[in-house]
Design an enzyme around this catalytic site. Structure first.
Site, PDB file in Angstrom:
ATOM      1  N   ARG A   1       0.981  -1.695  -0.150  1.00 13.85           N
ATOM      2  CA  ARG A   1      -0.329  -0.366   0.712  1.00 13.85           C
ATOM      3  C   ARG A   1       0.549   1.506   0.040  1.00 13.85           C
ATOM      4  O   ARG A   1       0.186   2.296   0.209  1.00 13.85           O
ATOM      5  CB  ARG A   1      -0.670  -0.150   1.111  1.00 13.85           C
ATOM      6  CG  ARG A   1      -1.882  -1.130   1.268  1.00 13.85           C
ATOM      7  CD  ARG A   1      -2.602  -1.259   2.975  1.00 13.85           C
ATOM      8  NE  ARG A   1      -1.565  -1.512   3.783  1.00 13.85           N
ATOM      9  CZ  ARG A   1      -2.010  -1.360   4.703  1.00 13.85           C
ATOM     10  NH1 ARG A   1      -2.855  -1.222   5.410  1.00 13.85           N
ATOM     11  NH2 ARG A   1      -1.163  -1.595   5.083  1.00 13.85           N
TER      12      ARG A   1
ATOM     13  N   GLU B   1       5.598   7.241  12.188  1.00 11.51           N
ATOM     14  CA  GLU B   1       5.385   8.239  13.273  1.00 11.51           C
ATOM     15  C   GLU B   1       6.125   9.082  12.923  1.00 11.51           C
ATOM     16  O   GLU B   1       6.961   9.031  14.066  1.00 11.51           O
ATOM     17  CB  GLU B   1       6.011   6.821  14.552  1.00 11.51           C
ATOM     18  CG  GLU B   1       4.840   7.935  15.529  1.00 11.51           C
ATOM     19  CD  GLU B   1       4.782   6.860  16.651  1.00 11.51           C
ATOM     20  OE1 GLU B   1       3.511   6.069  16.935  1.00 11.51           O
ATOM     21  OE2 GLU B   1       5.851   6.864  17.181  1.00 11.51           O
TER      22      GLU B   1
ATOM     23  N   ARG C   1      15.854  28.809   1.144  1.00 10.44           N
ATOM     24  CA  ARG C   1      15.142  29.863   2.380  1.00 10.44           C
ATOM     25  C   ARG C   1      15.728  29.824   3.488  1.00 10.44           C
ATOM     26  O   ARG C   1      16.420  28.695   3.875  1.00 10.44           O
ATOM     27  CB  ARG C   1      13.590  29.746   2.479  1.00 10.44           C
ATOM     28  CG  ARG C   1      12.822  29.426   1.403  1.00 10.44           C
ATOM     29  CD  ARG C   1      11.650  28.470   2.479  1.00 10.44           C
ATOM     30  NE  ARG C   1      10.124  28.424   1.333  1.00 10.44           N
ATOM     31  CZ  ARG C   1       9.227  29.332   1.088  1.00 10.44           C
ATOM     32  NH1 ARG C   1       9.047  30.655   2.301  1.00 10.44           N
ATOM     33  NH2 ARG C   1       8.370  29.473   0.507  1.00 10.44           N
TER      34      ARG C   1
ATOM     35  N   HIS D   1      17.704  31.962   8.761  1.00 10.02           N
ATOM     36  CA  HIS D   1      16.751  32.095   9.587  1.00 10.02           C
ATOM     37  C   HIS D   1      17.011  32.068  11.531  1.00 10.02           C
ATOM     38  O   HIS D   1      17.467  30.702  11.817  1.00 10.02           O
ATOM     39  CB  HIS D   1      15.196  32.150   9.322  1.00 10.02           C
ATOM     40  CG  HIS D   1      15.424  32.547   8.119  1.00 10.02           C
ATOM     41  ND1 HIS D   1      14.065  32.024   7.241  1.00 10.02           N
ATOM     42  CD2 HIS D   1      15.451  33.270   7.560  1.00 10.02           C
ATOM     43  CE1 HIS D   1      14.313  32.413   5.919  1.00 10.02           C
ATOM     44  NE2 HIS D   1      14.456  33.554   5.838  1.00 10.02           N
TER      45      HIS D   1
ATOM     46  N   LYS E   1      14.169  23.482  16.671  1.00  3.28           N
ATOM     47  CA  LYS E   1      12.769  23.231  15.397  1.00  3.28           C
ATOM     48  C   LYS E   1      13.309  21.583  15.667  1.00  3.28           C
ATOM     49  O   LYS E   1      14.071  21.384  15.103  1.00  3.28           O
ATOM     50  CB  LYS E   1      13.284  23.871  14.145  1.00  3.28           C
ATOM     51  CG  LYS E   1      12.636  25.335  14.013  1.00  3.28           C
ATOM     52  CD  LYS E   1      13.339  26.026  12.923  1.00  3.28           C
ATOM     53  CE  LYS E   1      13.401  27.515  13.174  1.00  3.28           C
ATOM     54  NZ  LYS E   1      13.426  28.265  11.503  1.00  3.28           N
TER      55      LYS E   1
ATOM     56  N   TYR F   1       8.506  22.103  10.160  1.00  4.37           N
ATOM     57  CA  TYR F   1       8.634  21.886  11.194  1.00  4.37           C
ATOM     58  C   TYR F   1       7.618  22.604  12.388  1.00  4.37           C
ATOM     59  O   TYR F   1       7.209  23.150  11.753  1.00  4.37           O
ATOM     60  CB  TYR F   1      10.165  22.381  10.740  1.00  4.37           C
ATOM     61  CG  TYR F   1       9.727  24.226  10.225  1.00  4.37           C
ATOM     62  CD1 TYR F   1       9.653  24.998  11.377  1.00  4.37           C
ATOM     63  CD2 TYR F   1       9.888  24.549   9.375  1.00  4.37           C
ATOM     64  CE1 TYR F   1       9.916  26.367  11.061  1.00  4.37           C
ATOM     65  CE2 TYR F   1       9.362  25.721   8.747  1.00  4.37           C
ATOM     66  CZ  TYR F   1       9.783  26.337   9.654  1.00  4.37           C
ATOM     67  OH  TYR F   1       8.650  27.928   9.074  1.00  4.37           O
TER      68      TYR F   1
ATOM     69  N   LYS G   1      13.963  40.098   0.973  1.00  8.22           N
ATOM     70  CA  LYS G   1      14.018  39.493   2.373  1.00  8.22           C
ATOM     71  C   LYS G   1      15.207  39.534   2.793  1.00  8.22           C
ATOM     72  O   LYS G   1      16.393  39.834   3.544  1.00  8.22           O
ATOM     73  CB  LYS G   1      12.586  39.887   3.152  1.00  8.22           C
ATOM     74  CG  LYS G   1      12.769  39.924   4.843  1.00  8.22           C
ATOM     75  CD  LYS G   1      11.545  39.221   5.450  1.00  8.22           C
ATOM     76  CE  LYS G   1      11.531  38.843   7.039  1.00  8.22           C
ATOM     77  NZ  LYS G   1      10.547  38.225   7.494  1.00  8.22           N
ATOM     78  N   ASP G   2      15.517  37.938   2.256  1.00  6.06           N
ATOM     79  CA  ASP G   2      16.848  36.632   2.416  1.00  6.06           C
ATOM     80  C   ASP G   2      17.689  37.274   2.211  1.00  6.06           C
ATOM     81  O   ASP G   2      18.418  37.522   2.574  1.00  6.06           O
ATOM     82  CB  ASP G   2      16.417  35.711   2.499  1.00  6.06           C
ATOM     83  CG  ASP G   2      15.435  34.988   2.937  1.00  6.06           C
ATOM     84  OD1 ASP G   2      15.064  35.538   4.195  1.00  6.06           O
ATOM     85  OD2 ASP G   2      14.852  33.114   2.965  1.00  6.06           O
TER      86      ASP G   2
END
Length: 189
Positions: A23, A28, A59, A62, A72, A132, A169-170
């Site tokens: 399948r 988890e 990205r 940060h 995180k 995250y 911005k970055d």
């Protein structure tokens, strides 16, 4: 599930148990009691974030400044990313070093990034979805970062320069101090 400590104290790679059959797969992705045994005791996730990006997007890097620093737990649920964590803990012996990890829908790895790290990623696949968990809520007044193209860090994002996509911005984020003693810092798993 297994955990592996990485070359920078505090970073933890989590390799989940993957159950496969005709399948598909079952994983988890978070179980508070199990994760409390392998993550720092003070970690209590309060916010989940998700991003969708296309090939070439970078990205980051940060982080949130004190008193709202964030730990995180990062994973890529679709596609493939190069995840980068930079140690910005001033008293750390690995300050200014970074660790690169491939996170993908194929390996299903998760990366725990503690407070005191700048974090970012580049998208290596056509499309990617990254999820995250954070142990602190987002506070705009505490958001900060390091420029992805910092010459001191000299990170190879594994994207050709002509294909890099970065937000305005970055692209305006500051560079890390050039006063740091240069250290060998490229670790790839």
């Amino acid at each position: 599930m297994k955990k592996e400590k990485l070359n920078i104290e505090g970073l933890i790679l989590i390799i989940p148990d993957i159950y496969r059959d005709e399948r598909g797969i079952f994983i988890e992705t978070y179980h508070k009691e199990k994760y409390q045994k392998i993550l720092p005791l003070e970690t209590n996730f309060v916010q989940d974030n998700m991003s969708f990006s296309t090939y070439g997007v970078i990205r980051g890097l940060h982080y949130q400044k004190a008193p709202y620093g964030q730990a995180k737990l990062v994973r890529c649920i679709m596609g493939c990313i190069l995840d980068v964590s930079v140690d910005i803990r001033p008293k750390s012996s690995t300050y200014g070093r970074y660790c690169k990890i491939i996170l993908s829908e194929n390996n299903q790895y998760q990366l725990f990034v503690p407070k005191g790290f700048a974090h970012g990623f580049s998208v290596l696949s056509e499309k990617a979805i990254v999820e995250y968990k954070c142990d602190e809520f987002y506070h705009k007044e505490c958001e900060s970062g390091i420029n992805y193209n910092d010459p001191y860090l000299s990170i190879d994002w594994e994207i050709n320069n002509g294909n890099i996509i970065v937000s305005e911005k970055d692209s305006k984020l500051p560079f890390i101090s050039n006063k740091l003693q240069r250290r060998s810092n490229d670790t790839r798993i």
